[in-house]
Each structure stands twice: as structure tokens, then as C-alpha cells.
Design an enzyme around this catalytic site. Structure first.
Site, mmCIF file in Angstrom:
data_model
loop_
_atom_site.group_PDB
_atom_site.id
_atom_site.type_symbol
_atom_site.label_atom_id
_atom_site.label_comp_id
_atom_site.label_asym_id
_atom_site.label_seq_id
_atom_site.Cartn_x
_atom_site.Cartn_y
_atom_site.Cartn_z
ATOM 1 N N ASP A 255 75.614 82.220 -40.839
ATOM 2 C CA ASP A 255 74.802 82.776 -39.751
ATOM 3 C C ASP A 255 75.187 84.213 -39.395
ATOM 4 O O ASP A 255 74.372 85.110 -39.438
ATOM 5 C CB ASP A 255 74.858 81.895 -38.504
ATOM 6 C CG ASP A 255 73.796 82.308 -37.489
ATOM 7 O OD1 ASP A 255 72.627 82.445 -37.893
ATOM 8 O OD2 ASP A 255 74.142 82.527 -36.323
ATOM 9 N N HIS B 119 73.404 89.335 -40.405
ATOM 10 C CA HIS B 119 72.882 87.965 -40.356
ATOM 11 C C HIS B 119 72.767 87.446 -41.788
ATOM 12 O O HIS B 119 72.024 87.993 -42.599
ATOM 13 C CB HIS B 119 71.508 87.949 -39.675
ATOM 14 C CG HIS B 119 70.855 86.597 -39.675
ATOM 15 N ND1 HIS B 119 71.397 85.515 -39.015
ATOM 16 C CD2 HIS B 119 69.720 86.153 -40.273
ATOM 17 C CE1 HIS B 119 70.615 84.462 -39.196
ATOM 18 N NE2 HIS B 119 69.591 84.825 -39.960
ATOM 19 N N VAL C 112 64.597 80.595 -44.154
ATOM 20 C CA VAL C 112 64.268 80.704 -45.578
ATOM 21 C C VAL C 112 65.115 79.752 -46.429
ATOM 22 O O VAL C 112 64.764 79.455 -47.574
ATOM 23 C CB VAL C 112 64.430 82.171 -46.059
ATOM 24 C CG1 VAL C 112 65.907 82.507 -46.265
ATOM 25 C CG2 VAL C 112 63.626 82.450 -47.311
ATOM 26 N N ARG D 88 61.791 90.727 -63.939
ATOM 27 C CA ARG D 88 61.893 89.591 -64.861
ATOM 28 C C ARG D 88 62.882 89.849 -65.999
ATOM 29 O O ARG D 88 63.165 88.962 -66.794
ATOM 30 C CB ARG D 88 60.509 89.269 -65.439
ATOM 31 C CG ARG D 88 59.507 88.867 -64.366
ATOM 32 C CD ARG D 88 58.160 88.532 -64.950
ATOM 33 N NE ARG D 88 58.204 87.364 -65.829
ATOM 34 C CZ ARG D 88 57.124 86.835 -66.407
ATOM 35 N NH1 ARG D 88 55.927 87.375 -66.204
ATOM 36 N NH2 ARG D 88 57.242 85.789 -67.198
ATOM 37 N N LYS E 130 68.955 79.725 -46.259
ATOM 38 C CA LYS E 130 70.289 80.274 -46.593
ATOM 39 C C LYS E 130 71.389 79.232 -46.416
ATOM 40 O O LYS E 130 72.222 79.038 -47.297
ATOM 41 C CB LYS E 130 70.579 81.503 -45.709
ATOM 42 C CG LYS E 130 69.602 82.650 -45.879
ATOM 43 C CD LYS E 130 70.019 83.861 -45.076
ATOM 44 C CE LYS E 130 70.012 83.624 -43.573
ATOM 45 N NZ LYS E 130 68.661 83.333 -43.046
#
Length: 312
Positions: free
Chosen positions: A177, A138, A157, A243, A159
Site C-alpha cells: 500500500d 503508493h 487493479v 511486444r 497489486k
């Protein structure tokens, strides 16, 4: 269900069917091709009967040296109930003993005008592609500057919206998808879209859009090798995110490991630009330029110099 049958080879390569028509639905379980030279000499102890058998000029010229009895015996042993097919290359004349044995065991007997080595190569490539291990993931697959980026994350979210922005920026959509993935070789994962939803993108509030119709043929491609996975997740203030970029996380898909980056999502972050830069940075790393390592080395140099001055 078998992925490939002998009749698929006949249709794909336009082989001439000489005999054994009843066996054209036999399954092909391996991409390995056998050239039964030693079997022609009478050694069948390790005969790989489950493979496609390819007879070229070498095998048939040796076959002509045999006695009539040996010819019948060898052809009878060559044709088994599990042999998916026998192919004669270079449009050479097919021995009558082979036609008889193939008809008796219903082994498809085919002929091709191609040279033996080239035919073997084409057959192997075709079968490896068809018989490769497959899975479905997915996510969204986009070609960004030549890098196949698989964007994953929980439903909702962002995508597909990110993929739309990337397409607007000149990159190419492969699948939305559902991404079908096949492992064609060690560490080689090829992703494509299911035929039903090819070139389509689902945007909440807009519905389904056809990317090729809206942006042109240059905005889509049929398949792409996956080399980078970017996982989108909602920002968690209690979680520590990388980071600097020294640590490289891996994700296993089938039997291959792919580099994975986790990108936190929150308002104000331009995900399309971040993913675009991640793809460019990944290309630079493969070319031997790692900004994180260079920074780490410079930082270590500064710390070492300060330590030396303090000792003085």
C-alpha cells in the site's frame, strides 16, 4: 523537524558525554564529518562549523604542542553556536581548554573508544541513511529472486493480490500500500514499509492479513533496494503495448531513474508469473543476456541474407 539531533548519536553509538549537555538537542544538517587539523594550526577561514567535529590522535598530539594562550583561542574558535558536537576518539584524555569552551558555548563534547577512521566511517554511514532524501509511493514492494520490484497501479487493479501470490511462490514482501523510499546514494533507492503496516497485506474481501504470521519470517524482509518498477494497468484495446522488449522505459523517483515495465491486466493473465519472469529477465539483462536484442539481431541477419539472395 530535524531528522537527526546530537542526542541521537549519543544513544546510537553510546558516546560518553563529557560536557555541553545543554546542546544535545542541536540539529545535524549534513552527513559530512570534519577533522579540524588545519584549524588546530590556526586557519579558520573555511571552518565548516555546521559539521560534527572529530578529534583523533593526530589533532590532539598537535594541540599539545601549542602554547596555553593558543590552546584557549583554538578551542574557543572550534566551539560555535552552530556546531552540533565534538567527538574525541580512542578514549583519549580531553583537553581542559576544550571542556571549558564546550561548556561556555553549550557544544556537546563526547568521547568514544573507537579508532578515528572507523568511527568516521560509522558516523558517515549512519548520517547518510538518516539524512537521505525521502518520498512515499503508493504501491507494493516485493523481493523477487533478489530483485526489488515495486508494483504500482491504480487502486483496485490487483497489486496486493499479485503480491500475495508472489509470497505463496516463495518471494518476500517488503511493503504493501505505502512504500517509503530513501535515496541513499546516486541511483540507489531503498524501500521499506511504514512501521504501522509492516508485514501486513490488505486483500479486498479478506481484510488485513499478517504475512509473517501466515507464511513465516522467510516471507518478509524489512527493506530492499528498488531496481525495477512494474506498472499494472487495465487492458486498453486501443493502446499499443510493447511486444518485443527493445524499448526501455524509465521512471524517475527522487533523483534516480529506474527501469519501468507496463503490464496490461485482464482476466486470464497470471500476473504473478509475468512479474516473476520479468524479474528474472531483468537479472539476465544485467548479466549481459538480452533476448530481445538477440532476436532483433537474428531477424536482421535473416533479412540481410534474403536481400543478398534477391540481388543474386
Amino acid at each position: 523537524m530535524p531528522k537527526v539531533r546530537t542526542k541521537d548519536l549519543i544513544e546510537k553509538f553510546n558516546f560518553e558525554l563529557i560536557g555541553g549537555e545543554e546542546g544535545v538537542n542541536r540539529p545535524i544538517a549534513t552527513s559530512d564529518i570534519s577533522r579540524p587539523g588545519i584549524e588546530m594550526a590556526g586557519y579558520f577561514t573555511y571552518y565548516p562549523a555546521e559539521r560534527i567535529q572529530l578529534l583523533g590522535k593526530t589533532e590532539l598530539s598537535f594541540f599539545e604542542r601549542l602554547t596555553p594562550k593558543e590552546k584557549r583561542e583554538r578551542m574557543s574558535q572550534l566551539c560555535t553556536d552552530i556546531t552540533p558536537g565534538i567527538i574525541v576518539s580512542r578514549d583519549m584524555e580531553v583537553p581542559p581548554e576544550l571542556v571549558e569552551a564546550a561548556e561556555y558555548e553549550s557544544v556537546p563534547l563526547m568521547r568514544s573508544p573507537m579508532k578515528t577512521t572507523r568511527l568516521s566511517s560509522h558516523l558517515t554511514n549512519y548520517l547518510e541513511g538518516k539524512l537521505a532524501p525521502t518520498t512515499a509511493v503508493h504501491g507494493v514492494l516485493v523481493d523477487i529472486y533478489g530483485v526489488g520490484v515495486l508494483i504500482t497501479g491504480k487502486s483496485g487493479v490487483g497489486k496486493s493480490e499479485t503480491a500475495l501470490e508472489l509470497v505463496k511462490r516463495g518471494h518476500r514482501l517488503v511493503a504493501d500500500d505505502c512504500v517509503e523510499i530513501r535515496q541513499e546514494d546516486t541511483d540507489t533507492l531503498i524501500g521499506n514499509s511504514p512501521e504501522l503496516i509492516e508485514h501486513l497485506l490488505e486483500i479486498r474481501g479478506l481484510g488485513i492479513i499478517n504475512v509473517m504470521t501466515l507464511f513465516g519470517a522467510g516471507a518478509v524482509r524489512s527493506y530492499k533496494r528498488i531496481t525495477l518498477v512494474i506498472n499494472l494497468e487495465l487492458w486498453d484495446k486501443n493502446k499499443q503495448y510493447d511486444r518485443v522488449g527493445l524499448d526501455e522505459e524509465k521512471m524517475k523517483i527522487i533523483d534516480s531513474e529506474v527501469t519501468r515495465l507496463t503490464v496490461p491486466v485482464r482476466p486470464g493473465r497470471n500476473l504473478a508469473v509475468i512479474i516473476e519472469v520479468a524479474a528474472m529477465n531483468f537479472r539476465l539483462k544485467r548479466m549481459g543476456m538480452n533476448a530481445a536484442e538477440q532476436f532483433s539481431n537474428r531477424l536482421s541477419g535473416v533479412i540481410n541474407n534474403e536481400s543478398e539472395h534477391e540481388d543474386i
